[in-house]
Structures are given as C-alpha cells and as structure tokens.
Design a protein around this motif. Structure first.
Motif, short mmCIF file in Angstrom:
data_model
loop_
_atom_site.label_atom_id
_atom_site.label_comp_id
_atom_site.label_asym_id
_atom_site.label_seq_id
_atom_site.Cartn_x
_atom_site.Cartn_y
_atom_site.Cartn_z
N ALA A 1 -13.51 57.30 41.13
CA ALA A 1 -12.91 56.73 39.93
C ALA A 1 -13.99 56.52 38.89
CB ALA A 1 -12.22 55.41 40.26
N ALA A 2 -13.58 56.56 37.63
CA ALA A 2 -14.52 56.34 36.52
C ALA A 2 -13.95 55.30 35.58
CB ALA A 2 -14.76 57.66 35.78
N GLY A 3 -14.81 54.44 35.09
CA GLY A 3 -14.40 53.39 34.18
C GLY A 3 -15.11 53.49 32.86
N ALA A 4 -14.34 53.59 31.79
CA ALA A 4 -14.93 53.70 30.45
C ALA A 4 -15.15 52.33 29.82
CB ALA A 4 -14.04 54.55 29.54
N ARG A 5 -14.39 51.35 30.29
CA ARG A 5 -14.48 50.01 29.68
C ARG A 5 -14.83 48.94 30.71
NH1 ARG A 5 -10.41 52.82 27.58
NH2 ARG A 5 -9.02 52.09 29.25
N THR A 6 -15.27 49.38 31.87
CA THR A 6 -15.59 48.44 32.93
C THR A 6 -16.69 47.49 32.50
OG1 THR A 6 -15.13 50.23 34.50
CG2 THR A 6 -16.24 48.28 35.37
N ILE A 7 -16.51 46.22 32.80
CA ILE A 7 -17.59 45.27 32.57
C ILE A 7 -18.35 45.10 33.88
CG2 ILE A 7 -16.40 44.08 30.71
CD1 ILE A 7 -15.71 41.85 32.67
N LEU A 8 -19.62 44.82 33.76
CA LEU A 8 -20.51 44.81 34.92
C LEU A 8 -20.00 43.91 36.03
CD1 LEU A 8 -23.15 46.04 35.94
CD2 LEU A 8 -24.36 44.07 34.99
N SER A 9 -19.52 42.74 35.67
CA SER A 9 -19.09 41.77 36.68
C SER A 9 -17.83 42.21 37.41
CB SER A 9 -18.87 40.41 36.04
OG SER A 9 -17.88 40.49 35.04
N ALA A 10 -17.12 43.19 36.88
CA ALA A 10 -15.86 43.64 37.50
C ALA A 10 -15.97 45.05 38.07
CB ALA A 10 -14.73 43.59 36.48
N ARG A 11 -17.18 45.51 38.28
CA ARG A 11 -17.38 46.90 38.68
C ARG A 11 -16.87 47.21 40.10
NH1 ARG A 11 -21.85 44.00 39.03
NH2 ARG A 11 -23.34 44.23 40.76
N THR A 12 -16.60 46.19 40.89
CA THR A 12 -16.09 46.43 42.25
C THR A 12 -14.56 46.35 42.31
OG1 THR A 12 -16.25 44.12 42.91
CG2 THR A 12 -18.21 45.50 43.24
N GLU A 13 -13.94 46.11 41.18
CA GLU A 13 -12.49 45.94 41.15
C GLU A 13 -11.80 47.23 40.72
OE1 GLU A 13 -11.61 42.56 38.72
OE2 GLU A 13 -13.25 41.39 39.57
N ALA A 14 -10.83 47.67 41.51
CA ALA A 14 -10.14 48.92 41.23
C ALA A 14 -9.45 48.92 39.87
CB ALA A 14 -9.12 49.22 42.33
N THR A 15 -8.99 47.75 39.47
CA THR A 15 -8.29 47.65 38.18
C THR A 15 -9.21 47.88 36.99
OG1 THR A 15 -8.61 45.26 38.27
CG2 THR A 15 -6.48 46.12 39.03
N SER A 16 -10.53 47.90 37.22
CA SER A 16 -11.49 48.13 36.15
C SER A 16 -11.72 49.61 35.87
CB SER A 16 -12.83 47.48 36.51
OG SER A 16 -12.71 46.08 36.58
N TYR A 17 -11.11 50.48 36.65
CA TYR A 17 -11.31 51.92 36.52
C TYR A 17 -10.06 52.56 35.96
CZ TYR A 17 -15.51 51.21 39.24
OH TYR A 17 -16.75 50.79 39.67
N ASP A 18 -10.24 53.48 35.01
CA ASP A 18 -9.08 54.05 34.36
C ASP A 18 -8.85 55.53 34.66
OD1 ASP A 18 -10.79 53.57 31.17
OD2 ASP A 18 -11.34 54.76 32.92
N GLN A 19 -9.77 56.17 35.35
CA GLN A 19 -9.58 57.56 35.75
C GLN A 19 -9.78 57.66 37.25
OE1 GLN A 19 -8.54 60.00 33.84
NE2 GLN A 19 -8.63 58.86 31.92
N TRP A 20 -8.85 58.34 37.93
CA TRP A 20 -8.92 58.45 39.39
C TRP A 20 -8.77 59.90 39.83
CZ3 TRP A 20 -9.67 54.39 42.82
CH2 TRP A 20 -9.69 53.11 42.25
N GLY A 21 -9.48 60.24 40.87
CA GLY A 21 -9.32 61.53 41.49
C GLY A 21 -8.18 61.48 42.50
N GLN A 22 -7.93 62.61 43.15
CA GLN A 22 -6.76 62.73 44.03
C GLN A 22 -7.03 62.23 45.45
OE1 GLN A 22 -8.94 64.99 43.69
NE2 GLN A 22 -9.12 66.07 45.63
N GLY A 23 -8.26 62.03 45.81
CA GLY A 23 -8.57 61.52 47.14
C GLY A 23 -8.90 62.62 48.13
N THR A 24 -9.77 62.29 49.06
CA THR A 24 -10.12 63.21 50.13
C THR A 24 -10.15 62.43 51.44
OG1 THR A 24 -11.76 64.87 50.86
CG2 THR A 24 -12.63 62.91 49.75
#
Length: 126
Positions: free
Chosen positions: A97-120
C-alpha cells in the motif's frame, strides 16, 4: 496508479521469501510512505512494515522485527519485503500500500493508505 504485489508462495517453516511491489502510473516518490500489510483467514488486516520515502526510515510490527526487512529500489519503482525465518503464523495474504497523505504518527494504520495492491498469498507449512 496501480500497485502490483508478487513473490508469494508456499514455503516451509524457517524458509524465506521476497515479496515485490511495483508501482505503475505514478512513482513511489510521489508518496510519503509505502507499506506492507497482511490478512490471515478469519483475521483483521494487520500492519507488517513500512518505509518512509523521503528518509528511508523503516518501521516494523513487533511480530516480524528481526525477521523481515523492507527496502526500496527507486530506479525500479519497487519496494521489497524480505521475509526470513518464516513461521506458520506468517501465513496470510500480503498487500502493499502507498500513502500520499499519511502522517508519520499514523504510518502503521491501514486507513492512512490510499492505494492498495491486489495481494499475494504466503503460506508457511509446519
């Protein structure tokens, strides 16, 4: 942008795998952070590791610390997750996942990421 995760498979306990996440359509340096999460059957998605793009600083979940390493190759627009000493409890679908607006303190939270891959899928046999 599309994120493509690959590298999963079946491995025995103690084995290793390297996952790759490639971005197309937008380079990772446009994001603040790129991370890996995983979801085991019947469980919630959980944080695994992340790399803060501007500094290269990495963060790991306690459960994988010392066994997993997240790294990047900017030239290839790819982020890797090297997984060593794998355990059956590491079995899960792994997502990058990639986060364009993630804040440092929330970098471990899935809701902080706005782009996701399909999974492996990673399966570790005992």
């Amino acid at each position: 942008v599309q994120l493509q995760a690959s590298g999963g498979g079946l491995v025995q306990t103690g084995g290793s795998l390297r996952l790759s996440c490639v971005a197309s359509g937008r380079t990772f340096n446009r994001y603040r952070t790129v991370g890996w999460f995983r979801q085991a059957p019947g469980k919630e998605r959980e944080f695994v590791a992340t790399i803060w793009w501007s500094t290269g600083s990495t963060t790991y979940a306690d459960s994988v610390k010392g066994r997993f390493t997240i790294s990047r190759d900017s030239a290839r627009n790819t982020v890797y997750l090297q997984m060593n000493s794998l355990k059956p409890e590491d079995t899960a679908v792994y997502y990058c996942a990639a986060g364009a607006r993630t804040i440092l303190s929330a970098r471990t939270e899935a809701t902080s990421y706005d782009q996701w891959g399909q999974g492996t899928l990673v399966t570790v046999s005992s």
